[in-house]
Write a protein that holds these residues in place. Structure first.
Motif: not given
Length: 372
Positions: A127-153
């Protein structure tokens, strides 16, 4: 409104603290900027010789500066907890002046970590929220992300695009936020991805203007300086033509987006847009739907420059690029709502001052982020 008018006219004592980790650094002057969603804000700090420890600064390899500002109750006894964290910046360069012994620090806010880093990853089953959480961690940022449902594909299939090529992290995040109808921004060391209505307030900052009158030969405003610009070229009808050759389909696509004083439309016939100010762009590999989207995106970017505003205001920590700026009282078309394209704050010791400068453009609908 974010601000209350008329102002009470009380004496204010602004204060600022700059910190590197737990270390408070001395300074004589700083400029801190917030830009729109497509680039990082910038920082410049002047440190005079009397505060410089050359040995300490030359040993640093990574410097993050937290900029705090505010109006503490006790302006003689305060700490960072009494102020507002304006933004966190990463120093890109240290300039040491051997003759004056002073130092100039230059850097960008942590959005730069996302614009500088490109990735070539597959996210279709997330999901978009999972992607955002992962990418934030990739550069060392804390993620304040609200959950989404649809798959980004699903998004990529609709737009006929793929992430199987390198894209900047920031391009990916803003693309996903657009499809989910969410906001995406970096404040401090945190990536925000969600519907943050409290941060992205719909309440505008009001600039009130009163022209000279028979009783008063001078204008009055809560702005220190206020200037407007009208682009006479964009005041006419504007047309944006996007053309693209799609190799896999062996086809050429054309889309024309037109803005007039009465309507905006998309045409695919060039003869329908001959009386307008036309801008031509060529991109490779776009489908017809992508040409339409790109033409609309570029039209919005160009059209929003018709009216511009620049205001120098007393310093505060409540105006950000997502803050609407409303002007009232000129009795002209300049009385409208502007989108802050850039917010620049300056704080100095001698002379003592704290000011905010806002550069605004005519507010329009949100821009579209298209992955080509």
């Amino acid at each position: 409104m974010l601000n209350t008018l008329p102002t009470a006219g009380t004496l204010a004592a602004p204060r600022s603290i700059l910190m590197v980790g737990s270390k408070v650094i001395d300074w004589s002057d700083w400029f801190a900027g917030h830009n729109g969603v497509y680039e990082a804000g910038t920082l410049r700090v002047e440190i005079p010789a009397k505060f410089v420890d050359w040995a300490w600064w030359t040993q640093q390899t990574e410097i993050l500066i937290d900029v705090y500002v505010g109006f503490p109750k006790d302006p003689r006894n305060y700490s960072a907890s009494d102020l507002t964290l304006l933004q966190t910046y990463r120093v890109d360069s240290i300039r040491l002046n051997a003759m004056t012994q002073g130092i100039t620090l230059s850097g960008r806010d942590l959005t730069g970590l996302l614009t500088d880093r490109k990735v070539d990853l597959k996210f279709q089953n997330q999901t978009a929220s999972q992607v955002a959480t992962y990418l934030a961690g990739l550069v060392g940022l804390t993620a304040n992300v609200q959950a989404t449902k649809d798959l980004v594909g699903h998004f990529f299939t609709l737009d006929h695009v793929s992430l199987h090529r390198q894209q900047s992290i920031w391009t990916i995040l803003t693309y996903l936020a657009q499809h989910e109808g969410l906001q995406c921004f970096v404040l401090g060391r945190t990536l925000y991805f969600g519907a943050f209505n409290s941060a992205l307030s719909s309440n505008p900052y009001l600039i009130q203007y009163e022209p000279p009158s028979s009783d008063r030969s001078y204008p009055r405003s809560n702005a220190i300086e206020l200037e407007f610009e009208h682009d006479l070229t964009l005041a006419n009808d504007v047309s944006v033509r996007v053309r693209s050759y799609h190799g896999m389909k062996n086809a050429v696509y054309t889309s024309i987006a037109t803005a007039s004083k009465t309507a905006k439309r998309i045409e695919r016939n060039a003869t329908l847009a001959q009386s307008t100010q036309q801008y031509d762009y060529t991109f490779a590999g776009l489908t017809q739907a992508q040409c339409d989207a790109k033409a609309q995106q570029l039209l919005e970017q160009i059209s929003k420059h018709e009216f511009k505003m620049e205001a120098r205001l007393p310093g505060d920590a409540i105006i950000y690029p997502w803050t609407p700026i409303e002007v009232r009282g000129t009795g002209t078309p300049y009385d409208t709502t502007y989108q802050a394209a850039r917010v620049m704050r300056r704080c100095s010791v001698e002379p003592s001052r704290f000011e905010t400068t806002v550069h605004g453009k005519t507010a329009t609908q949100a821009q579209t982020v298209v992955l080509a």
